[in-house]
Design a protein around this motif. Structure first.
Motif, short mmCIF file in Angstrom:
data_model
loop_
_atom_site.label_atom_id
_atom_site.label_comp_id
_atom_site.label_asym_id
_atom_site.label_seq_id
_atom_site.Cartn_x
_atom_site.Cartn_y
_atom_site.Cartn_z
N VAL A 42 42.32 33.94 -22.08
CA VAL A 42 41.97 34.86 -20.99
C VAL A 42 42.66 34.43 -19.69
CG1 VAL A 42 40.07 35.70 -19.55
CG2 VAL A 42 39.77 35.52 -22.02
N ALA A 43 42.63 33.13 -19.39
CA ALA A 43 43.26 32.63 -18.17
C ALA A 43 44.76 32.86 -18.20
CB ALA A 43 42.95 31.15 -17.99
N TRP A 44 45.39 32.65 -19.36
CA TRP A 44 46.84 32.84 -19.48
C TRP A 44 47.23 34.30 -19.23
CZ3 TRP A 44 49.61 35.62 -23.36
CH2 TRP A 44 51.01 35.48 -23.28
N VAL A 45 46.53 35.24 -19.86
CA VAL A 45 46.85 36.66 -19.66
C VAL A 45 46.62 37.06 -18.21
CG1 VAL A 45 46.25 39.02 -20.30
CG2 VAL A 45 46.31 37.25 -22.05
N ARG A 46 45.53 36.55 -17.63
CA ARG A 46 45.23 36.87 -16.22
C ARG A 46 46.35 36.40 -15.31
NH1 ARG A 46 45.11 35.82 -11.38
NH2 ARG A 46 43.31 35.62 -10.03
N TYR A 47 46.86 35.17 -15.54
CA TYR A 47 47.93 34.66 -14.70
C TYR A 47 49.25 35.39 -14.97
CZ TYR A 47 45.41 30.92 -12.42
OH TYR A 47 44.52 30.22 -11.62
N VAL A 189 54.26 31.33 -10.80
CA VAL A 189 55.21 30.99 -11.86
C VAL A 189 54.84 29.67 -12.53
CG1 VAL A 189 57.60 30.30 -12.31
CG2 VAL A 189 57.12 32.30 -10.90
N PHE A 190 54.52 28.66 -11.74
CA PHE A 190 54.15 27.35 -12.31
C PHE A 190 52.85 27.45 -13.11
CE2 PHE A 190 56.77 25.02 -8.91
CZ PHE A 190 57.78 24.74 -9.82
N SER A 191 51.87 28.17 -12.61
CA SER A 191 50.59 28.30 -13.31
C SER A 191 50.79 28.98 -14.66
CB SER A 191 49.59 29.09 -12.47
OG SER A 191 49.29 28.43 -11.27
N THR A 192 51.57 30.06 -14.67
CA THR A 192 51.82 30.79 -15.91
C THR A 192 52.60 29.93 -16.89
OG1 THR A 192 51.84 32.87 -14.68
CG2 THR A 192 52.77 32.90 -16.89
N SER A 193 53.58 29.19 -16.39
CA SER A 193 54.40 28.34 -17.26
C SER A 193 53.58 27.23 -17.90
CB SER A 193 55.56 27.73 -16.45
OG SER A 193 56.38 28.74 -15.90
N ILE A 194 52.71 26.60 -17.12
CA ILE A 194 51.86 25.53 -17.64
C ILE A 194 50.93 26.08 -18.72
CG2 ILE A 194 50.04 23.87 -17.09
CD1 ILE A 194 51.33 23.74 -14.23
N SER A 196 51.40 28.64 -20.55
CA SER A 196 52.17 29.08 -21.71
C SER A 196 52.42 27.94 -22.71
CB SER A 196 53.52 29.67 -21.26
OG SER A 196 53.32 30.82 -20.47
N LEU A 197 52.35 26.70 -22.24
CA LEU A 197 52.56 25.56 -23.12
C LEU A 197 51.38 25.32 -24.06
CD1 LEU A 197 54.10 23.00 -20.58
CD2 LEU A 197 55.32 24.40 -22.26
N VAL A 198 50.19 25.72 -23.63
CA VAL A 198 48.99 25.43 -24.43
C VAL A 198 48.39 26.67 -25.09
CG1 VAL A 198 48.41 23.40 -23.07
CG2 VAL A 198 47.51 25.62 -22.38
N PHE A 201 47.91 27.43 -28.99
CA PHE A 201 46.84 26.78 -29.73
C PHE A 201 45.51 27.53 -29.61
CE2 PHE A 201 49.86 23.47 -28.41
CZ PHE A 201 50.21 22.95 -29.66
N TYR A 202 45.45 28.50 -28.71
CA TYR A 202 44.22 29.27 -28.48
C TYR A 202 44.49 30.77 -28.57
CZ TYR A 202 42.70 24.77 -26.61
OH TYR A 202 42.40 23.44 -26.47
N TRP A 203 45.49 31.13 -29.37
CA TRP A 203 45.92 32.53 -29.40
C TRP A 203 44.82 33.43 -29.98
CZ3 TRP A 203 49.71 34.47 -26.73
CH2 TRP A 203 50.10 35.80 -26.96
N ALA A 204 44.75 34.64 -29.46
CA ALA A 204 43.77 35.61 -29.94
C ALA A 204 44.43 36.98 -30.00
CB ALA A 204 42.55 35.65 -29.01
N THR A 205 43.79 37.91 -30.69
CA THR A 205 44.30 39.28 -30.79
C THR A 205 43.24 40.23 -30.23
OG1 THR A 205 45.49 38.68 -32.81
CG2 THR A 205 45.26 41.03 -32.33
N PRO A 206 43.33 40.53 -28.94
CA PRO A 206 42.32 41.41 -28.32
C PRO A 206 42.41 42.84 -28.87
CG PRO A 206 43.60 40.19 -26.67
CD PRO A 206 44.31 40.04 -27.97
#
Length: 292
Positions: A42-47, A189-194, A196-198, A201-206
């Motif tokens: 959720v945080a990754w998509v939001r960023y 950019v930095f927040s999204t890149s960081i 994206s590295l993790v 491991f927590y991928w989901a299919t909304p």
């Protein structure tokens, strides 16, 4: 003499009230999403959404020069602090009611008061230290560490407040050499890149509904920051900053309507003390400015 017209103050105040509503809406949607999707995802998509939107807006108005920065490592550190703020808050929402979580995050001004002498050599006034004491008293009442109901999850919003305070101070440092556009671009950019590295491991299919909420979530984040910047075009921080505490009230309403979360009397007392602790500093600052 004030730089703002009295009528402009009213516009700024309404905009700041909207900021509180939008942030509370953003946090409520986050809480809905993390019931069924991983917090990291959720945080990754939001960023991602926020960064794409803000980058498009900045590039269309500022051009390629927005990519130039004199302190990239400072922006990277800001990104880590911003992620720490977001993730600890969202993880806390999984177990802590939204009203209490929001109130605890508003302890950030107290952390700023404590940390400012270390970074900028700014001495806090007795009113600011009284604000810190009231704020931490409110925190102790809310989390009630002596109670059987105490949970370590209550510490997550407190960690969020600390990370946000450090982020604010680092942003102040970055602002000495870089423009707000540069600061916004690089932290996104930095927040999204960081993240994206993790996130693999927590991928989901909304599903379609969840994707809609995720897009709304990212858009609300951008809207809140836009309204915040716009409000300061009409009025000063001494007028507007106390209105930011309306977010606690909106969050409490959302908690009752969406999550059936009715704050107990002790929580309301703690929330009130944190509310007063913030108003005390800004109220004193207003008096000092008027006297000047």
């Amino acid at each position: 003499m004030s730089l703002f017209r009295p009528q402009a103050h009213v516009i700024g105040m309404w905009l700041m009230a909207c900021v509180g509503l939008v942030f509370a809406s953003h946090d409520s949607i986050s809480k809905i999403l993390i019931f069924s999707l991983p917090v990291i995802f959720v945080a990754w998509v939001r960023y991602c959404i926020h960064t794409l939107l803000v980058t498009g807006m900045i590039l269309s108005s500022k051009g390629p020069r927005v990519f130039h920065t004199k302190r990239p490592w400072l922006h990277l550190l800001r990104a880590f602090c911003l992620l720490g703020d977001s993730l600890t808050f969202m993880f806390g929402l999984t177990h802590v009611p939204i009203a209490e979580s929001t109130a605890l995050v508003f302890l950030a001004p107290a952390f700023v008061t404590i940390l400012s002498p270390l970074l900028f050599g700014i001495k806090a006034s007795r009113y600011q230290w009284l604000s810190v004491i009231l704020g931490f008293t409110g925190v102790l009442i809310i989390i009630n560490p002596a109670s059987d109901a105490f949970s370590l999850w209550m510490l997550f919003p407190l960690a969020s407040a600390f990370f946000f305070a450090v982020y604010q101070l680092l942003t102040q440092l970055a602002g000495e050499t870089d423009s707000p556009a540069v600061c916004s671009f690089y932290v996104g950019v930095f927040s999204t890149s960081i993240m994206s590295l993790v996130v693999p491991f927590y991928w989901a299919t909304p599903d379609n509904w969840q994707w809609l909420l995720l897009v709304v979530l990212g858009s609300l984040g951008l809207a809140a920051h836009f309204l915040l910047a716009k409000s300061y075009c009409y009025a000063s921080s001494t007028v507007l900053a106390p209105l930011g505490y309306l977010q606690i009230i909106f969050a409490t309403i959302y908690g009752v309507l969406l999550f059936n979360g009715y704050p107990v009397l002790s929580s309301l007392l703690g929330i009130g003390l944190i509310f007063i602790s913030g108003l005390l500093v800004y109220g004193r600052r207003t008096v000092v400015l008027e006297a000047a």
